[in-house]
Enzyme design. Structure first.
Site, PDB file in Angstrom:
ATOM      1  N   GLY A  53       0.814  -1.098   0.083  1.00  0.00           N
ATOM      2  CA  GLY A  53      -0.071   0.108   0.007  1.00  0.00           C
ATOM      3  C   GLY A  53       0.840   1.006   0.143  1.00  0.00           C
ATOM      4  O   GLY A  53       1.850   1.228   0.746  1.00  0.00           O
ATOM      5  N   ALA A  54       0.418   2.088  -0.848  1.00  0.00           N
ATOM      6  CA  ALA A  54       1.595   3.217  -1.253  1.00  0.00           C
ATOM      7  C   ALA A  54       2.055   4.006   0.063  1.00  0.00           C
ATOM      8  O   ALA A  54       3.119   4.267   0.461  1.00  0.00           O
ATOM      9  CB  ALA A  54       1.093   4.244  -2.387  1.00  0.00           C
ATOM     10  N   ARG A  95      10.257  -1.168  -4.317  1.00  0.00           N
ATOM     11  CA  ARG A  95       9.253  -1.031  -5.211  1.00  0.00           C
ATOM     12  C   ARG A  95       9.115   0.003  -6.129  1.00  0.00           C
ATOM     13  O   ARG A  95       9.545   1.213  -5.374  1.00  0.00           O
ATOM     14  CB  ARG A  95       8.104  -1.711  -4.436  1.00  0.00           C
ATOM     15  CG  ARG A  95       7.802  -2.854  -3.916  1.00  0.00           C
ATOM     16  CD  ARG A  95       6.328  -3.209  -3.477  1.00  0.00           C
ATOM     17  NE  ARG A  95       5.412  -3.515  -4.676  1.00  0.00           N
ATOM     18  CZ  ARG A  95       4.087  -3.652  -4.164  1.00  0.00           C
ATOM     19  NH1 ARG A  95       3.687  -3.469  -2.998  1.00  0.00           N
ATOM     20  NH2 ARG A  95       3.406  -3.953  -5.344  1.00  0.00           N
ATOM     21  N   GLN A 197      -5.676  -8.873  -2.431  1.00  0.00           N
ATOM     22  CA  GLN A 197      -5.855  -7.764  -1.333  1.00  0.00           C
ATOM     23  C   GLN A 197      -7.252  -7.582  -0.938  1.00  0.00           C
ATOM     24  O   GLN A 197      -7.621  -7.374   0.138  1.00  0.00           O
ATOM     25  CB  GLN A 197      -5.077  -6.562  -1.928  1.00  0.00           C
ATOM     26  CG  GLN A 197      -3.704  -6.490  -2.195  1.00  0.00           C
ATOM     27  CD  GLN A 197      -3.412  -6.802  -3.482  1.00  0.00           C
ATOM     28  OE1 GLN A 197      -4.082  -7.533  -4.010  1.00  0.00           O
ATOM     29  NE2 GLN A 197      -2.098  -6.381  -3.748  1.00  0.00           N
ATOM     30  N   ASP A 238      -1.423   4.913  -6.335  1.00  0.00           N
ATOM     31  CA  ASP A 238      -0.115   4.622  -5.964  1.00  0.00           C
ATOM     32  C   ASP A 238       0.633   5.840  -6.450  1.00  0.00           C
ATOM     33  O   ASP A 238       1.845   6.110  -6.158  1.00  0.00           O
ATOM     34  CB  ASP A 238       0.519   3.276  -6.688  1.00  0.00           C
ATOM     35  CG  ASP A 238       0.101   2.231  -5.880  1.00  0.00           C
ATOM     36  OD1 ASP A 238      -0.952   1.539  -5.864  1.00  0.00           O
ATOM     37  OD2 ASP A 238       1.040   1.687  -4.837  1.00  0.00           O
ATOM     38  N   ASN A 248      -3.169   2.735 -10.090  1.00  0.00           N
ATOM     39  CA  ASN A 248      -3.544   2.009  -8.942  1.00  0.00           C
ATOM     40  C   ASN A 248      -3.508   0.648  -9.207  1.00  0.00           C
ATOM     41  O   ASN A 248      -3.033   0.082 -10.503  1.00  0.00           O
ATOM     42  CB  ASN A 248      -4.953   2.372  -8.449  1.00  0.00           C
ATOM     43  CG  ASN A 248      -5.332   1.623  -7.114  1.00  0.00           C
ATOM     44  OD1 ASN A 248      -4.591   1.916  -6.317  1.00  0.00           O
ATOM     45  ND2 ASN A 248      -6.518   1.268  -7.070  1.00  0.00           N
ATOM     46  N   LYS A 249      -3.899  -0.482  -8.249  1.00  0.00           N
ATOM     47  CA  LYS A 249      -3.704  -1.809  -8.557  1.00  0.00           C
ATOM     48  C   LYS A 249      -4.471  -2.090  -9.879  1.00  0.00           C
ATOM     49  O   LYS A 249      -5.439  -1.760 -10.203  1.00  0.00           O
ATOM     50  CB  LYS A 249      -4.626  -2.453  -7.068  1.00  0.00           C
ATOM     51  CG  LYS A 249      -4.807  -3.990  -7.261  1.00  0.00           C
ATOM     52  CD  LYS A 249      -3.188  -4.602  -7.529  1.00  0.00           C
ATOM     53  CE  LYS A 249      -2.216  -4.086  -6.333  1.00  0.00           C
ATOM     54  NZ  LYS A 249      -0.959  -4.843  -6.780  1.00  0.00           N
TER      55      LYS A 249
HETATM   56  O1  MRU Z   1       0.612  -4.196  -4.659  1.00  0.00           O
HETATM   57  P1  MRU Z   1      -0.258  -3.258  -3.480  1.00  0.00           P
HETATM   58  O2  MRU Z   1      -0.833  -4.100  -2.317  1.00  0.00           O
HETATM   59  O3  MRU Z   1       1.182  -2.224  -2.657  1.00  0.00           O
HETATM   60  O4  MRU Z   1      -0.934  -2.382  -3.966  1.00  0.00           O
HETATM   61  C1  MRU Z   1      -1.630  -1.424  -3.546  1.00  0.00           C
HETATM   62  C2  MRU Z   1      -2.787  -0.673  -4.063  1.00  0.00           C
HETATM   63  O5  MRU Z   1      -2.748  -0.241  -5.214  1.00  0.00           O
HETATM   64  C3  MRU Z   1      -3.416   0.580  -3.430  1.00  0.00           C
HETATM   65  O6  MRU Z   1      -4.704   0.692  -3.921  1.00  0.00           O
HETATM   66  C4  MRU Z   1      -2.863   1.808  -3.139  1.00  0.00           C
HETATM   67  O7  MRU Z   1      -1.424   1.586  -2.873  1.00  0.00           O
HETATM   68  C5  MRU Z   1      -3.363   2.967  -2.391  1.00  0.00           C
HETATM   69  S1  MRU Z   1      -3.330   2.366  -0.544  1.00  0.00           S
HETATM   70  C6  MRU Z   1      -3.893   3.511   0.467  1.00  0.00           C
END
Ligand code: MRU
Length: 348
Positions: A53-54, A95, A197, A238, A248-249
């Protein structure tokens, strides 16, 4: 490693001389905190997605820098600045997509440059401020987002943009928490393949707060929208470009396209630390490619040589498909009209 029986949705805990990281790979079955006392360990925890999560990645990295200063400066090394710089570089390579990581490391570098007599105190103060500011930003976004969602009957979210992905409260889930405090609403979470997730983290996290959520297969999203059950999709981000394009994801872009077809609106909730002012649009956002085994292993395909897999873990939703970007400094409606520039100098 410590095991907790009582549930507490807190991704990160600073102990004073170590960083405790909730291993999100093991949720929801097992709640295990791993303890890190050096930056290399924190970088590995980010790369392996124990913490994800960012905003949470940025906060973890900031504490990683504190651990580096502890290890090198406090131990009296003449070379401590170079050693800390090497650790910052290592953290920066954990990352690639979430800009919060690089933003937090820049904050830490600036704090160390300005530090007069006590670099450790300066680093710790900066990391704790990044952490506290993130929680405050999430609460502010929650209220602003809930104002926009007044009267919504159904909200869908994707991935996990909750307390687990931030300092606490969450971005998209912060908005959902704030809405839920004000009015009843049906919450749907997509499972979020391949890492799940949504299925493993979001519905669990909401359950800890007593917020009922309905899990759907990612492939059920279009049919859910067609049913009329949701008015809004609310997600985190992100990295947001100056024109409002938002990474985003993986799967967020698909949802945005489907939302347009069905008259459903898309809200992106993210702190301003997620905005990358250096890029004019989303085309220059690096999209992380993860190990194909994240796709292959769940299908019991052991012979990777016989089957290949493509595993981009983020996508970019163009601003024209986003109805609102909600930050702690304010809201941008229809970002495709003017981008997010109005937030650059906005006061909170
Ligand atoms: O690969 P991840 O689980 O780190 O991806 C997270 C996401 O895509 C979230 O939607 C994003 O980081 C926002 S978290 C507040």
């Amino acid at each position: 490693m410590t095991r907790q029986s009582k549930l507490a949705v807190q991704a990160l805990q600073w102990t004073g001389d170590a960083l405790k990281v909730l291993d999100q790979r093991q949720l929801p079955e097992t709640i295990v905190y791993d303890e890190y006392s050096d930056a290399a360990g924190v970088a590995e925890a980010i790369a392996s997605m124990r913490v994800r999560g960012a905003p949470a990645i940025g906060i973890a990295a900031a504490y990683g820098v504190v651990l580096s200063v502890m290890r090198h400066y406090s131990a009296g090394s003449d070379q401590w600045r170079q050693q800390v710089a090497a650790d910052i570089d290592r953290l920066a390579h954990s990352r690639p997509t979430a800009v919060n990581l690089f933003w937090a490391l820049d904050q830490m570098k600036a704090a160390l440059i300005q530090a007069q007599s006590d670099p450790l105190a300066a680093a710790l103060a900066c990391a704790e401020k990044i952490h506290a500011d993130d929680i405050a930003a999430n609460h502010a976004m929650g209220e602003l987002g809930a104002d926009i969602l007044a009267g919504a009957k159904g909200i869908m979210t994707h991935c996990n943009a909750g307390a687990l992905a931030t300092g606490g409260y969450g971005t998209a889930l912060g908005v959902i928490r704030s809405v839920y405090r004000r009015q009843p609403v049906n919450v749907y979470a997509g499972e979020t393949r391949p890492w799940l997730q949504g299925a493993r983290l979001t519905v669990w996290e909401l359950a800890q707060d007593g917020i009922p959520a309905t899990l759907i297969a990612d492939s059920a999203a279009a049919w859910l929208m067609k049913s009329g059950a949701i008015d809004w999709i609310v997600v985190g981000a992100d990295r947001i470009a100056a024109n409002g394009d938002a990474a985003n994801k993986i799967g967020t872009y698909s949802l945005a396209v489907l939302a347009k077809q069905h008259g459903v609106k898309l809200m992106v909730a993210a702190p301003t630390s997620t905005i990358d002012w250096s890029i004019k649009d989303g085309s220059s956002i690096e999209i992380e490619q993860r190990n194909p085994n994240e796709l292959l292993a769940p299908c019991y395909i052991k012979e990777a040589s016989l089957v290949s897999a493509w595993n981009p873990v983020f996508d970019v939703t163009p601003a024209e498909l986003i109805s609102a970007i909600v930050t702690e400094k304010g809201v941008v409606l229809n970002p495709s009209e003017h981008g997010v520039g109005s937030l650059k100098h906005a006061d909170q």
